[in-house]
Design a protein around this motif. Sequence first.
Motif, PDB file in Angstrom:
ATOM      1  N   GLN A 196       0.868  -1.163   0.000  1.00  0.00           N
ATOM      2  CA  GLN A 196       0.000   0.000   0.000  1.00  0.00           C
ATOM      3  C   GLN A 196       0.911   1.221   0.000  1.00  0.00           C
ATOM      4  OE1 GLN A 196      -2.502   0.040   3.424  1.00  0.00           O
ATOM      5  NE2 GLN A 196      -3.538   1.913   2.849  1.00  0.00           N
ATOM      6  N   ASP A 197       0.430   2.343  -0.496  1.00  0.00           N
ATOM      7  CA  ASP A 197       1.167   3.598  -0.455  1.00  0.00           C
ATOM      8  C   ASP A 197       2.553   3.492  -1.124  1.00  0.00           C
ATOM      9  OD1 ASP A 197       1.883   6.126  -0.010  1.00  0.00           O
ATOM     10  OD2 ASP A 197       2.099   5.974   2.159  1.00  0.00           O
ATOM     11  N   PRO A 198       2.572   3.416  -2.457  1.00  0.00           N
ATOM     12  CA  PRO A 198       3.836   3.236  -3.172  1.00  0.00           C
ATOM     13  C   PRO A 198       4.837   4.353  -2.910  1.00  0.00           C
ATOM     14  CG  PRO A 198       2.070   3.854  -4.681  1.00  0.00           C
ATOM     15  CD  PRO A 198       1.429   3.538  -3.369  1.00  0.00           C
ATOM     16  N   MET A 199       4.347   5.573  -2.658  1.00  0.00           N
ATOM     17  CA  MET A 199       5.261   6.693  -2.430  1.00  0.00           C
ATOM     18  C   MET A 199       6.215   6.381  -1.283  1.00  0.00           C
ATOM     19  SD  MET A 199       6.110   9.763  -3.283  1.00  0.00           S
ATOM     20  CE  MET A 199       7.162  11.031  -2.621  1.00  0.00           C
ATOM     21  N   SER A 200       5.675   5.888  -0.171  1.00  0.00           N
ATOM     22  CA  SER A 200       6.563   5.692   0.967  1.00  0.00           C
ATOM     23  C   SER A 200       7.327   4.376   0.863  1.00  0.00           C
ATOM     24  CB  SER A 200       5.779   5.761   2.273  1.00  0.00           C
ATOM     25  OG  SER A 200       4.857   4.710   2.312  1.00  0.00           O
ATOM     26  N   SER A 201       6.947   3.485  -0.062  1.00  0.00           N
ATOM     27  CA  SER A 201       7.738   2.268  -0.140  1.00  0.00           C
ATOM     28  C   SER A 201       8.874   2.369  -1.158  1.00  0.00           C
ATOM     29  CB  SER A 201       6.870   1.035  -0.386  1.00  0.00           C
ATOM     30  OG  SER A 201       5.870   1.293  -1.300  1.00  0.00           O
ATOM     31  N   LEU A 202       8.995   3.514  -1.791  1.00  0.00           N
ATOM     32  CA  LEU A 202      10.168   3.744  -2.645  1.00  0.00           C
ATOM     33  C   LEU A 202      11.108   4.709  -1.929  1.00  0.00           C
ATOM     34  CD1 LEU A 202       8.368   4.166  -6.074  1.00  0.00           C
ATOM     35  CD2 LEU A 202       9.840   2.283  -5.388  1.00  0.00           C
ATOM     36  N   GLY A 251      27.050  15.080  22.283  1.00  0.00           N
ATOM     37  CA  GLY A 251      25.894  14.516  22.972  1.00  0.00           C
ATOM     38  C   GLY A 251      24.614  14.907  22.273  1.00  0.00           C
ATOM     39  N   TYR A 252      24.540  16.166  21.922  1.00  0.00           N
ATOM     40  CA  TYR A 252      23.353  16.684  21.240  1.00  0.00           C
ATOM     41  C   TYR A 252      23.223  16.102  19.830  1.00  0.00           C
ATOM     42  CZ  TYR A 252      20.569  20.172  18.787  1.00  0.00           C
ATOM     43  OH  TYR A 252      19.641  20.797  18.011  1.00  0.00           O
ATOM     44  N   LEU A 253      24.356  16.134  19.094  1.00  0.00           N
ATOM     45  CA  LEU A 253      24.297  15.653  17.700  1.00  0.00           C
ATOM     46  C   LEU A 253      23.997  14.158  17.614  1.00  0.00           C
ATOM     47  CD1 LEU A 253      27.049  17.336  15.524  1.00  0.00           C
ATOM     48  CD2 LEU A 253      24.592  17.671  15.525  1.00  0.00           C
ATOM     49  N   ILE A 254      24.564  13.385  18.541  1.00  0.00           N
ATOM     50  CA  ILE A 254      24.325  11.936  18.499  1.00  0.00           C
ATOM     51  C   ILE A 254      22.838  11.648  18.644  1.00  0.00           C
ATOM     52  CG2 ILE A 254      24.654   9.770  19.770  1.00  0.00           C
ATOM     53  CD1 ILE A 254      27.474  10.787  20.466  1.00  0.00           C
ATOM     54  N   SER A 255      22.198  12.296  19.613  1.00  0.00           N
ATOM     55  CA  SER A 255      20.787  11.964  19.811  1.00  0.00           C
ATOM     56  C   SER A 255      19.942  12.429  18.628  1.00  0.00           C
ATOM     57  CB  SER A 255      20.261  12.539  21.120  1.00  0.00           C
ATOM     58  OG  SER A 255      20.529  13.898  21.196  1.00  0.00           O
ATOM     59  N   MET A 256      20.366  13.542  18.025  1.00  0.00           N
ATOM     60  CA  MET A 256      19.691  14.043  16.828  1.00  0.00           C
ATOM     61  C   MET A 256      19.802  13.026  15.674  1.00  0.00           C
ATOM     62  SD  MET A 256      18.587  17.087  15.765  1.00  0.00           S
ATOM     63  CE  MET A 256      18.039  17.272  14.090  1.00  0.00           C
ATOM     64  N   ILE A 257      21.024  12.570  15.403  1.00  0.00           N
ATOM     65  CA  ILE A 257      21.245  11.638  14.289  1.00  0.00           C
ATOM     66  C   ILE A 257      20.592  10.294  14.587  1.00  0.00           C
ATOM     67  CG2 ILE A 257      23.017  10.363  13.014  1.00  0.00           C
ATOM     68  CD1 ILE A 257      24.813  12.842  13.395  1.00  0.00           C
ATOM     69  N   ARG A 258      20.673   9.881  15.846  1.00  0.00           N
ATOM     70  CA  ARG A 258      20.048   8.615  16.228  1.00  0.00           C
ATOM     71  C   ARG A 258      18.546   8.631  15.941  1.00  0.00           C
ATOM     72  NH1 ARG A 258      16.549   7.277  19.962  1.00  0.00           N
ATOM     73  NH2 ARG A 258      16.299   5.055  20.204  1.00  0.00           N
ATOM     74  N   SER A 259      17.871   9.703  16.360  1.00  0.00           N
ATOM     75  CA  SER A 259      16.415   9.656  16.185  1.00  0.00           C
ATOM     76  C   SER A 259      16.041   9.753  14.712  1.00  0.00           C
ATOM     77  CB  SER A 259      15.716  10.736  17.005  1.00  0.00           C
ATOM     78  OG  SER A 259      16.257  11.986  16.730  1.00  0.00           O
ATOM     79  N   SER A 260      16.845  10.465  13.929  1.00  0.00           N
ATOM     80  CA  SER A 260      16.592  10.504  12.492  1.00  0.00           C
ATOM     81  C   SER A 260      16.773   9.104  11.894  1.00  0.00           C
ATOM     82  CB  SER A 260      17.543  11.501  11.842  1.00  0.00           C
ATOM     83  OG  SER A 260      17.524  11.370  10.462  1.00  0.00           O
ATOM     84  N   MET A 261      17.808   8.411  12.343  1.00  0.00           N
ATOM     85  CA  MET A 261      18.090   7.053  11.843  1.00  0.00           C
ATOM     86  C   MET A 261      16.966   6.095  12.239  1.00  0.00           C
ATOM     87  SD  MET A 261      20.402   5.378  10.167  1.00  0.00           S
ATOM     88  CE  MET A 261      20.800   3.673   9.826  1.00  0.00           C
ATOM     89  N   VAL A 262      16.498   6.219  13.479  1.00  0.00           N
ATOM     90  CA  VAL A 262      15.409   5.353  13.950  1.00  0.00           C
ATOM     91  C   VAL A 262      14.180   5.527  13.065  1.00  0.00           C
ATOM     92  CG1 VAL A 262      13.731   5.082  15.811  1.00  0.00           C
ATOM     93  CG2 VAL A 262      16.162   5.157  16.340  1.00  0.00           C
ATOM     94  N   GLU A 263      13.885   6.783  12.770  1.00  0.00           N
ATOM     95  CA  GLU A 263      12.707   7.068  11.956  1.00  0.00           C
ATOM     96  C   GLU A 263      12.863   6.460  10.561  1.00  0.00           C
ATOM     97  OE1 GLU A 263      11.557  11.233  12.364  1.00  0.00           O
ATOM     98  OE2 GLU A 263      10.737  11.020  10.340  1.00  0.00           O
ATOM     99  N   VAL A 264      14.050   6.624   9.987  1.00  0.00           N
ATOM    100  CA  VAL A 264      14.286   6.070   8.652  1.00  0.00           C
ATOM    101  C   VAL A 264      14.173   4.545   8.677  1.00  0.00           C
ATOM    102  CG1 VAL A 264      16.075   5.698   6.930  1.00  0.00           C
ATOM    103  CG2 VAL A 264      15.637   7.984   7.784  1.00  0.00           C
ATOM    104  N   MET A 265      14.736   3.911   9.702  1.00  0.00           N
ATOM    105  CA  MET A 265      14.712   2.450   9.751  1.00  0.00           C
ATOM    106  C   MET A 265      13.293   1.904   9.878  1.00  0.00           C
ATOM    107  SD  MET A 265      17.704   1.408   9.178  1.00  0.00           S
ATOM    108  CE  MET A 265      17.687  -0.339   9.532  1.00  0.00           C
ATOM    109  N   ARG A 266      12.366   2.735  10.400  1.00  0.00           N
ATOM    110  CA  ARG A 266      10.986   2.285  10.510  1.00  0.00           C
ATOM    111  C   ARG A 266      10.205   2.498   9.218  1.00  0.00           C
ATOM    112  NH1 ARG A 266       9.068   5.403  15.824  1.00  0.00           N
ATOM    113  NH2 ARG A 266      10.367   4.378  17.371  1.00  0.00           N
ATOM    114  N   SER A 267      10.800   3.194   8.242  1.00  0.00           N
ATOM    115  CA  SER A 267      10.007   3.601   7.084  1.00  0.00           C
ATOM    116  C   SER A 267       9.775   2.434   6.138  1.00  0.00           C
ATOM    117  CB  SER A 267      10.718   4.731   6.360  1.00  0.00           C
ATOM    118  OG  SER A 267      11.898   4.210   5.809  1.00  0.00           O
TER     119      SER A 267
END
Lengths: 686, 312
Positions: free
Chosen positions: A97-103, B193-209
């Motif tokens: 579902q939602d191709p935009m976010s899966s690319l 300390g600040y940058l690590i937590s910033m990069i970490r949370s960005s990475m976490v979000e990406v890994m969930r995508s």
Amino acid sequence: MADVLVFDKVSIDYRGKAGVQRILNDVSFSIPAGGSMGLVGESGCGKSTVALAAMRYLPRGMTVAEGRISVEGRDTAGLSDAELRRVRGNRVAMIYQDPMSSLNPVMTVGEQLMEVPLLHGVTDRAVAFQRAVAMLGEVRLPDAEAMMARYPHQLSGGQQQRVVIAMALMAEPALLIMDEPTTGLDVTIEAAILELVRELRSKFGAAILFISHNLGTVARICDRIGVLYAGRLVETGDIRSVFHRPAHPYTHGLLSALPRIDARGKGARLHPIEGTLAAADRARPGCAFSPRCPHMAPAECVERSVPMVPASPAADHLARCARLEAVRKASQAAWRARPPAEAEVDAPILLDVRHLTKNYELGGRFGGRAKRVVRALSDANFQARAGQTLAIVGESGCGKSTLAKTISGLIPASAGEARLGDADLAQLPVDKRPRDLRRRIQMVFQNPDSTLNPSHSVEFALARPLKVLRGMGSGEAKREVARLMEQVQLPPDLLRRMPHQLSGGQRQRVAIARALAGEPDLVVADEPVSALDVSVQAAILNLLSDLLERSHVGLIVISHDLALVRHMADWVAVMYLGRIVEYGPADAVFRPPYHPYTEALLAAAPKPDPDAGAPTVVLGGAMPSSTQAIVGCPFASRCPRKIGAICDTETPPVRRFGVHSIACHIDLPPPAAGIRSQADAAAPPP
Amino acid sequence: MLRYTAKQLANMAITLFAVSFLVFALNELSPGDVARKLLGAYATQSQVDILYKEMGLDRPLIVRYLEYMGNALAGDFGQSLVFRRPVSELLFDRLGNTMILAAISFAVIVPLSMLLGVLAGMRERSLFDRAISVFSSICASIPEFAMGVFLLAIFVVWLGMLPGVSPLRADSGWAVWMQFVLPVLVVTFYDAGYLISMIRSSMVEVMRSAYIRTATLKGMSFRGVVAKHALRNALITPFTVILLQLNYLVSGLVVVETLFAYPGFGRLMLEAALSKDIAVIEAGTLVAVSVTMLTQLFGDLGYMLLDPRIRV
């Protein structure tokens, strides 16, 4: 072994903070090579878990507690990481579902496609490139080489989904898993994607596991179907047996809750499934559906577990129900429809919209680039009548939401007028409208999660418009809130709850109660049920039509779902590229003569009937950008019935059949009634 | 992109002029005139008046501003009242020192935070992730002066391994490079300390995508997914923040510089402000504003390179 995917008595547990929950319970099915199986059920029934389990990609905390999942005869639990990687994307591929976010947004389409062969045995990038280009051609994307260099955000939603499909087919997998592949796409695009899937399926011979909440799309793709409820398979069988002779009461419920485009017209009542799925139902030893089932008998359904039993003479048609005989008898008496009401042309006009136009200007602030004008709405004319429902339909980007926003005063119109009594709404933004005028027009929005303030209780949300718009005191408002709750059929103990403690359907009921609190003359509902499950959707639709009938409120409903419109609307306006191309009473719009665009929309709408066949018209292309000035007919670039150069050069004339109007160059025949009388004259009946 | 850069540079020039005028005017309007400040409280009013005339302070503001800017464009920012030296020389020295400290710190902080942030964020809630999260929040929550005193106590007072002050002079008894260690450490702990937590949370979000799931289900190894699909996406959001650290490193190191008697730009600005050394304040402000605007421009350009969605 010929079966590509086998689920053998699979149970999946989720270990969370609240203890262990059974997400899937004793699910068994198999898909033979080249076969296609649909899985349907409401949100939370475990459909997506099945898909992820087949890929051995369960979310954290979920484990296969019992049973075996095998792909091409191999138990997936026993695969090493390297073996698993050879299965994923190679033997089994997934479409989401939602191709935009899966690319991946920062990689070109080409890179992402080429990865698949490069991961699975191809070492030469040139070979991978050629395969990717060829596959883009297979999924009918124009100019494949140029497409390779594009980024996902540069493509339309339909094109993105084609790229995802191409990516899945790159390795010619034995099994394709499709998880709601067309949810969120426009009907015309959905129809085109489904046709593509059917075609590619016969070409590549991949088996399909098709997961959807939409019975219509399943009917178009699959030869077998499984119905999931609370993590259990409650019915499986050949698609025709299940659709024509549903055995389980839940399957019955799903089918009769579904709005149908071939309904007899407005007023054909939907049958919602009473109650909701509770978390505790998953753990029931007996039938999970029993609390909501009208045929429930404690001794058979609740106290002991219910096995899958043969449900009809058809082979392999099984249902998990202990009272099949009783259900079969009861279903004979279903479908009591009210006589379709003819649209009353003479109901008083509430809102009179004439030549309403909205243009947005883009850029050109400091004299840099030339100004571009987005023509979101051009010369719209229609009337909304008291006690009647006007539906506005069209694909996304057609201007239907702009129309709603203009009427509700969120954006001012550029030209034209919208008269409600003495007031012209077109030039009156909502903050300049007198209080009484604001009271008279209320909105119900698509997504009840985000339109109710999460920090206000239900009571507060309902009492506020009463105090502000109707000047009530606290005591009076309290009594009125209780009455509103009763009207939308919500128990009074929900008053103290916060929005996040309600189900989606309950939230939308609160949103409707809130809209009705001011005793409006006109309610504008923007896709009011598209975020809800089928069974809940039916209940909300029934509620809306009951309320309107009683109160003589006019309703403008904006929707992309033609079947739903068929059930609700007295009047229909079909929009394309900011213009109304067809307008008239619903019964006339849903009958020939059609505007070619209406015809295409009707053909594209998925029908919950396995014998419906392929749509007669499939629209290609996409809606042109609304920044271009349109000389001729706005639909000319995609029209399957274009008659010639005149369509590109001249504005189509508006053809009128009484109150029904169609803007088209084709010299359309008058409505069917006229044809019949001509036919009668030519050949008298035997 | 060229067009955008040119436009931003033009914007920058306009902003610099506006800021310079504002600072110039504000300093003029501040209580007590320059001549009085120069001569001190015990000078007579007639002495003050004479100097006032000599310095040309009786001319209109706009004339004096134009003269000042004309000189400034030629590299002459006037005389420091306190240090009795040309401002340009003073600024050049101090800014040079700060740049060295900033460059070393930046070169340590950025790779360190990227490495730790990405490693922590790629496996959310793993043991390593939890350890790094605790570490980074401790670092970011201890103020620089506390961290400085803490490290001084360990390395100078207790172990005697490092110098306690960093005047950057070879005759202070410690090699110059050793004088950099403690200031860099303090800045690194605090900022990373600040940058690590910033990069970490960005990475976490990406890994969930969803596109990470797509890549995994294509049959890609975890390492491949992280390197090819996650990394670039995870750096998009923190990128501007990383560049913003340059601002802090150039003009925000007052505490560290004061603590270690480091002859840097931040301390110069502090001293100038305390002693109302107007010429230094004016020139220093222009430097700080230019640094901010330049990092912003580089931030925008880098952002466009990383994220094709916002290319112009």
